[in-house]
Scaffold this active site. Sequence first.
Site, mmCIF file in Angstrom:
data_model
loop_
_atom_site.group_PDB
_atom_site.id
_atom_site.type_symbol
_atom_site.label_atom_id
_atom_site.label_comp_id
_atom_site.label_asym_id
_atom_site.label_seq_id
_atom_site.Cartn_x
_atom_site.Cartn_y
_atom_site.Cartn_z
ATOM 1 N N LYS A 114 15.037 58.288 18.894
ATOM 2 C CA LYS A 114 14.601 59.349 17.981
ATOM 3 C C LYS A 114 14.033 60.456 18.845
ATOM 4 O O LYS A 114 13.556 60.200 19.958
ATOM 5 C CB LYS A 114 13.512 58.821 17.041
ATOM 6 C CG LYS A 114 13.394 59.566 15.753
ATOM 7 C CD LYS A 114 14.558 59.244 14.834
ATOM 8 C CE LYS A 114 14.298 59.447 13.396
ATOM 9 N NZ LYS A 114 15.188 58.707 12.529
ATOM 10 N N GLY A 226 13.663 62.439 -5.683
ATOM 11 C CA GLY A 226 14.164 63.229 -4.553
ATOM 12 C C GLY A 226 15.523 63.789 -4.898
ATOM 13 O O GLY A 226 16.422 63.043 -5.309
ATOM 14 N N GLY A 228 17.118 66.164 -2.736
ATOM 15 C CA GLY A 228 17.650 66.824 -1.548
ATOM 16 C C GLY A 228 19.049 66.287 -1.321
ATOM 17 O O GLY A 228 19.672 65.736 -2.246
ATOM 18 N N GLY A 231 19.245 62.360 -2.320
ATOM 19 C CA GLY A 231 19.030 62.077 -3.739
ATOM 20 C C GLY A 231 20.102 62.703 -4.619
ATOM 21 O O GLY A 231 20.620 62.063 -5.543
HETATM 22 N N1 GLU Z 1 18.518 60.418 11.051
HETATM 23 C C1 GLU Z 1 19.304 59.406 10.420
HETATM 24 C C2 GLU Z 1 18.537 58.101 10.381
HETATM 25 O O1 GLU Z 1 17.354 58.086 10.593
HETATM 26 C C3 GLU Z 1 20.685 59.278 11.036
HETATM 27 C C4 GLU Z 1 20.708 58.895 12.469
HETATM 28 C C5 GLU Z 1 22.107 58.976 13.084
HETATM 29 O O2 GLU Z 1 23.061 59.213 12.370
HETATM 30 O O3 GLU Z 1 22.150 58.793 14.294
HETATM 31 O O4 GLU Z 1 19.073 57.063 10.070
#
Ligand code: GLU
Length: 423
Positions: A114, A226, A228, A231
Amino acid sequence: MSKNHERIHIDEKNLCNLCVSELESIYAELKLTESELEILSMPRRIVTVQFPVRLSNGSTHMFIGHRVQFNDARGPSKGGIRFHPDLKVDHVSDLAFLMSLKCAVVDIPFGGAKGGVVVNPKEVSRGELELITRAYTREIADFIGPFKDIPAPDVYTDEKVMVWILDEYEHLMREHAPAAVTGKPVGLGGLKVRTYSTSLGGIYVLEEALKKEGMKKSEVRVAIQGFGNVGENAARILHERGYTITAVSNSKGGIIKQNGLNIPEVIKYKRTEGRLEDFDTAENISNEELLVSDCDVLVPAALSDQIDQFNADNIKAKIVLELANAPTTTVADIMLFDRSVRVIPDVLANAGGVAGSYLEWIQNLSNDYWEDNRVADRLRSIMISAFNDVYATCEQDASTMRKAAFKIAIKRILDAERLRGNL
Ligand code: GLU
């Protein structure tokens, strides 16, 4: 409430601690060794970068960005990039750990990561955001790539941001590398299905759960918190598939109609009016009222910590499909389990997003682009087989689905570490 519940409650706003108690009991059940615990508790790499960007008023601001690669035993790290003014590296690390688990739950060959930049995207112009994104990409470029770590959209980032990351990365590498980023627009190697794969993947899983509960589509009433991307797409697809959507909401408030909302009309209304309230003959409700409204399936698709110890006992749904990340607190999770409400946890329910990313990555690497139906079919088989794995474990252990999902993921990650000779 037991002492244990109280102890958990103190920490429940914190995502890491949100699953700590769950993890502690899984670690004990699996009788993990010190080495295994150490591998699972320490991220492989934490990159923090600080870089100057000249803003349009002529001043220069030092921005801070992070990228945490938690575990890559099963494949290149994978996870979103977010923009947030309160972004903290510890939180990014927790989210990277959850991505490692999520990818392992749906058994795709990725580790977890992340990242993000400390910035409020509402306080800078689009042009400044592009400069910030490109500068951040230059700083982390050595650590990302199709076989190292693949970013994707997350909170306050979108396909445009992914294009800036990709373009900057490709300039630096002096070659095309579409598989370095997912969640791209269709014209640059993205997949149409990826734009709604989080919702679609969740619906595939929900339909399996409904079969297990013996619930018929025609009798299922769904409330969605939600409106967005996730949702709204969930509402649209469920409506197309013949479910009755009784209530929807966004941050400002929601609407309810017990015999079913006309979702295509609601979507049109939201686009023109910029709100959901006062739609047609529906009644206005608050978000809190939506959560405890009369329905069979509740879909939290907005923020974390929405279902807590104060409203868990009033939830009327038989199934909670967690399309948001961490919408249910640990205490509420236990309270719902005690009342036989089935919670389909985020690491499974919203894993259609990263599973969609996996299909995008495969096609970018092979340069072979599939029809939408083929993408959706493959997504379906990934999600259903993950659901079956989790369901079998939770039935066998008489545990929550969250605990079962974590258990499966941890075993898979440790197996990969063992195969590599790290254990
Ligand atoms: N941000 C999304 C998640 O938390 C997708 C992550 C991705 O596709 O790598 O699952």
